[in-house]
Motif scaffolding. Structure first.
Motif, PDB file in Angstrom:
ATOM      1  N   ILE A  92      11.541  37.555  -0.935  1.00 46.31           N
ATOM      2  CA  ILE A  92      12.620  36.901  -1.684  1.00 46.31           C
ATOM      3  C   ILE A  92      12.151  35.499  -2.084  1.00 46.31           C
ATOM      4  CG2 ILE A  92      14.986  36.059  -1.617  1.00 46.31           C
ATOM      5  CD1 ILE A  92      15.467  38.159   0.642  1.00 46.31           C
ATOM      6  N   ALA A  93      12.135  35.226  -3.389  1.00 44.32           N
ATOM      7  CA  ALA A  93      11.809  33.886  -3.891  1.00 44.32           C
ATOM      8  C   ALA A  93      13.108  33.121  -4.109  1.00 44.32           C
ATOM      9  CB  ALA A  93      11.026  33.976  -5.189  1.00 44.32           C
ATOM     10  N   THR A  94      13.198  31.933  -3.543  1.00 43.75           N
ATOM     11  CA  THR A  94      14.384  31.092  -3.708  1.00 43.75           C
ATOM     12  C   THR A  94      14.002  29.853  -4.510  1.00 43.75           C
ATOM     13  OG1 THR A  94      15.326  31.852  -1.618  1.00 43.75           O
ATOM     14  CG2 THR A  94      16.221  29.822  -2.555  1.00 43.75           C
ATOM     15  N   LEU A  95      14.673  29.645  -5.637  1.00 44.57           N
ATOM     16  CA  LEU A  95      14.477  28.481  -6.491  1.00 44.57           C
ATOM     17  C   LEU A  95      15.700  27.583  -6.351  1.00 44.57           C
ATOM     18  CD1 LEU A  95      12.660  30.771  -7.755  1.00 44.57           C
ATOM     19  CD2 LEU A  95      12.979  29.623  -9.936  1.00 44.57           C
ATOM     20  N   THR A  96      15.470  26.344  -5.936  1.00 46.78           N
ATOM     21  CA  THR A  96      16.573  25.413  -5.719  1.00 46.78           C
ATOM     22  C   THR A  96      16.486  24.256  -6.701  1.00 46.78           C
ATOM     23  OG1 THR A  96      16.534  25.936  -3.346  1.00 46.78           O
ATOM     24  CG2 THR A  96      17.752  23.970  -4.025  1.00 46.78           C
ATOM     25  N   LEU A  97      17.496  24.143  -7.574  1.00 49.13           N
ATOM     26  CA  LEU A  97      17.597  22.981  -8.447  1.00 49.13           C
ATOM     27  C   LEU A  97      17.847  21.770  -7.556  1.00 49.13           C
ATOM     28  CD1 LEU A  97      19.995  24.500 -11.159  1.00 49.13           C
ATOM     29  CD2 LEU A  97      17.525  24.830 -10.876  1.00 49.13           C
ATOM     30  N   ASN A  98      16.986  20.768  -7.655  1.00 49.05           N
ATOM     31  CA  ASN A  98      16.990  19.722  -6.626  1.00 49.05           C
ATOM     32  C   ASN A  98      17.096  18.326  -7.235  1.00 49.05           C
ATOM     33  OD1 ASN A  98      16.793  18.761  -3.938  1.00 49.05           O
ATOM     34  ND2 ASN A  98      14.622  18.316  -4.241  1.00 49.05           N
ATOM     35  N   ASP A  99      18.211  18.100  -7.921  1.00 45.47           N
ATOM     36  CA  ASP A  99      18.517  16.764  -8.435  1.00 45.47           C
ATOM     37  C   ASP A  99      19.981  16.456  -8.109  1.00 45.47           C
ATOM     38  OD1 ASP A  99      18.398  14.348  -9.700  1.00 45.47           O
ATOM     39  OD2 ASP A  99      18.466  15.159 -11.734  1.00 45.47           O
ATOM     40  N   PRO A 100      20.296  16.339  -6.821  1.00 46.57           N
ATOM     41  CA  PRO A 100      21.699  16.259  -6.403  1.00 46.57           C
ATOM     42  C   PRO A 100      22.456  15.051  -6.954  1.00 46.57           C
ATOM     43  CG  PRO A 100      20.227  15.805  -4.563  1.00 46.57           C
ATOM     44  CD  PRO A 100      19.372  16.334  -5.664  1.00 46.57           C
ATOM     45  N   LYS A 101      21.750  13.952  -7.256  1.00 44.86           N
ATOM     46  CA  LYS A 101      22.439  12.772  -7.781  1.00 44.86           C
ATOM     47  C   LYS A 101      23.115  13.054  -9.117  1.00 44.86           C
ATOM     48  CE  LYS A 101      19.777   9.137  -5.454  1.00 44.86           C
ATOM     49  NZ  LYS A 101      18.929   7.924  -5.646  1.00 44.86           N
ATOM     50  N   SER A 102      22.521  13.941  -9.914  1.00 41.10           N
ATOM     51  CA  SER A 102      23.108  14.303 -11.204  1.00 41.10           C
ATOM     52  C   SER A 102      23.894  15.608 -11.117  1.00 41.10           C
ATOM     53  CB  SER A 102      21.999  14.463 -12.248  1.00 41.10           C
ATOM     54  OG  SER A 102      21.253  15.656 -12.021  1.00 41.10           O
ATOM     55  N   ILE A 148      17.787  39.054 -10.201  1.00 36.79           N
ATOM     56  CA  ILE A 148      17.987  37.619  -9.999  1.00 36.79           C
ATOM     57  C   ILE A 148      19.437  37.385  -9.596  1.00 36.79           C
ATOM     58  CG2 ILE A 148      17.877  35.328 -11.035  1.00 36.79           C
ATOM     59  CD1 ILE A 148      15.812  36.455 -13.010  1.00 36.79           C
ATOM     60  N   ILE A 149      19.616  36.697  -8.465  1.00 38.82           N
ATOM     61  CA  ILE A 149      20.947  36.399  -7.937  1.00 38.82           C
ATOM     62  C   ILE A 149      21.230  34.915  -8.129  1.00 38.82           C
ATOM     63  CG2 ILE A 149      22.439  36.425  -5.896  1.00 38.82           C
ATOM     64  CD1 ILE A 149      20.460  38.484  -4.672  1.00 38.82           C
ATOM     65  N   ALA A 150      22.356  34.589  -8.746  1.00 41.56           N
ATOM     66  CA  ALA A 150      22.814  33.202  -8.831  1.00 41.56           C
ATOM     67  C   ALA A 150      23.735  32.925  -7.645  1.00 41.56           C
ATOM     68  CB  ALA A 150      23.549  32.958 -10.136  1.00 41.56           C
ATOM     69  N   LYS A 151      23.367  31.938  -6.856  1.00 41.81           N
ATOM     70  CA  LYS A 151      24.167  31.518  -5.702  1.00 41.81           C
ATOM     71  C   LYS A 151      24.950  30.283  -6.117  1.00 41.81           C
ATOM     72  CE  LYS A 151      23.471  29.491  -1.112  1.00 41.81           C
ATOM     73  NZ  LYS A 151      22.420  29.040  -0.166  1.00 41.81           N
ATOM     74  N   LEU A 152      26.281  30.414  -6.211  1.00 43.54           N
ATOM     75  CA  LEU A 152      27.090  29.415  -6.896  1.00 43.54           C
ATOM     76  C   LEU A 152      28.036  28.697  -5.950  1.00 43.54           C
ATOM     77  CD1 LEU A 152      27.935  31.671  -9.955  1.00 43.54           C
ATOM     78  CD2 LEU A 152      26.054  30.029  -9.737  1.00 43.54           C
ATOM     79  N   GLU A 153      28.129  27.391  -6.117  1.00 42.83           N
ATOM     80  CA  GLU A 153      29.062  26.570  -5.351  1.00 42.83           C
ATOM     81  C   GLU A 153      29.276  25.264  -6.095  1.00 42.83           C
ATOM     82  OE1 GLU A 153      27.487  25.250  -1.555  1.00 42.83           O
ATOM     83  OE2 GLU A 153      25.435  25.438  -2.296  1.00 42.83           O
ATOM     84  N   ASP A 173      24.804  33.720   3.945  1.00 42.18           N
ATOM     85  CA  ASP A 173      24.683  35.066   4.508  1.00 42.18           C
ATOM     86  C   ASP A 173      24.974  36.139   3.465  1.00 42.18           C
ATOM     87  OD1 ASP A 173      23.991  34.038   6.962  1.00 42.18           O
ATOM     88  OD2 ASP A 173      26.004  34.207   7.824  1.00 42.18           O
ATOM     89  N   ALA A 174      25.976  35.895   2.618  1.00 33.73           N
ATOM     90  CA  ALA A 174      26.343  36.890   1.603  1.00 33.73           C
ATOM     91  C   ALA A 174      25.227  37.076   0.584  1.00 33.73           C
ATOM     92  CB  ALA A 174      27.634  36.471   0.901  1.00 33.73           C
ATOM     93  N   VAL A 175      24.614  35.978   0.170  1.00 31.73           N
ATOM     94  CA  VAL A 175      23.525  36.066  -0.804  1.00 31.73           C
ATOM     95  C   VAL A 175      22.307  36.733  -0.185  1.00 31.73           C
ATOM     96  CG1 VAL A 175      21.912  34.708  -2.186  1.00 31.73           C
ATOM     97  CG2 VAL A 175      24.340  34.127  -2.177  1.00 31.73           C
ATOM     98  N   LEU A 176      21.980  36.351   1.047  1.00 34.88           N
ATOM     99  CA  LEU A 176      20.827  36.952   1.718  1.00 34.88           C
ATOM    100  C   LEU A 176      21.041  38.444   1.963  1.00 34.88           C
ATOM    101  CD1 LEU A 176      18.061  36.447   2.931  1.00 34.88           C
ATOM    102  CD2 LEU A 176      19.180  35.882   5.104  1.00 34.88           C
TER     103      LEU A 176
END
Length: 270
Positions: A16-26, A107-112, A197-200
């Protein structure tokens, strides 16, 4: 294996490849550097034979706030400059949408948190969407005098039809995770504590299925349901570049920066 980039984190565990958008300030705004890093990581996952499923997520409790407003105006408010800048940014968002469909791995989008504008539309381009109950979705483009990018109108029309698409994009109201579920735009809504857990669980389930069959199914879906995406993205670039030259966009973007309600030339009294 773990590979870190400044603006996108890339990790592979158990196929499983996990890509994390990592610009939390914006709130993970979809800037050109972020776009480039996402494309690089998606291509790496696509080319890695060990990867069977891809998860796309955001850091800091948000998926993405959409297009990067600061980048839009980084070279000033000259209309021709804005038009060229918007055309380039919309083209970039479209490149990611096409790649999300081109990759035949699920491809799964994990949304919050914030799932807005281009962020919402990129999520719609993914194969599965699992959302926390705290997520807020919005097609915010109308509030700054633009049209949806990253395939927004096309994708929504394919998924919910023209009537609801008209409501979502013309009014630009925020909608909840439950609203998204009622529209069949997400596969599941869970609490924020249960999201990982749900996404995994879904990713592991997909990993156990025959990859060639899944690849062929996605190819068939692209052929039957997403055949017009390329043309829609080209049209977005043209229309966004045109709208960037309007007084309404200048007012919309200025009001956004000044944190006030915009006053458009032809606005009706409320």
């Amino acid at each position: 294996m773990t590979q870190s980039q400044d603006i996108v984190l890339y990790r592979v565990d158990n196929h499983i490849a996990t890509l994390t958008l990592n610009d939390p300030k914006s709130l993970n705004a979809f800037s050109t550097p972020l776009k480039n890093a996402v494309i690089q990581s998606l291509e790496e996952a696509n080319n890695d034979e060990q990867v069977r499923v891809i998860i796309l997520q955001g850091s800091g409790g948000n998926f993405s706030s959409g297009g990067d407003i600061k980048e839009m105006i980084s070279e000033g408010l000259d209309k021709e400059t804005l038009s060229n800048k918007l055309a380039a940014m919309v083209t970039g968002a479209g490149e990611v949408s096409l790649l999300l469909r081109k990759i035949h791995k699920p491809i799964i989008a994990k949304l919050e948190g914030a799932v807005a504008g281009a962020g919402m539309n990129l999520a719609l381009t993914c194969d599965f969407r699992i959302t926390a109950d705290n997520a807020k979705f919005v097609q915010a483009f109308v509030h700054i005098g633009l049209v949806p990018d990253a395939g927004g109108v096309y994708l929504l029309n394919q998924l919910v039809g023209p009537a609801k698409t008209t409501e979502l994009v013309m009014l630009g109201d925020k909608i909840t995770a439950k609203d998204m579920a009622d529209l069949n735009l997400v596969n599941d809504v869970v609490s924020a504590d249960e999201l990982d857990d749900a996404v995994l669980k879904l990713a592991n389930r997909l990993c156990a299925l025959p990859s060639k069959a899944l690849e062929t199914m996605k190819h068939l879906l692209n052929t039957h349901a997403y055949m017009g995406l390329n043309e829609a993205l080209d049209m977005e670039v043209h229309q966004q570049a045109r709208l960037a030259k309007t007084d309404d966009f200048i007012e919309g973007i200025t009001a956004f920066i000044e944190k006030r309600k915009p006053v458009y030339n032809q606005s009706c009294d409320s």
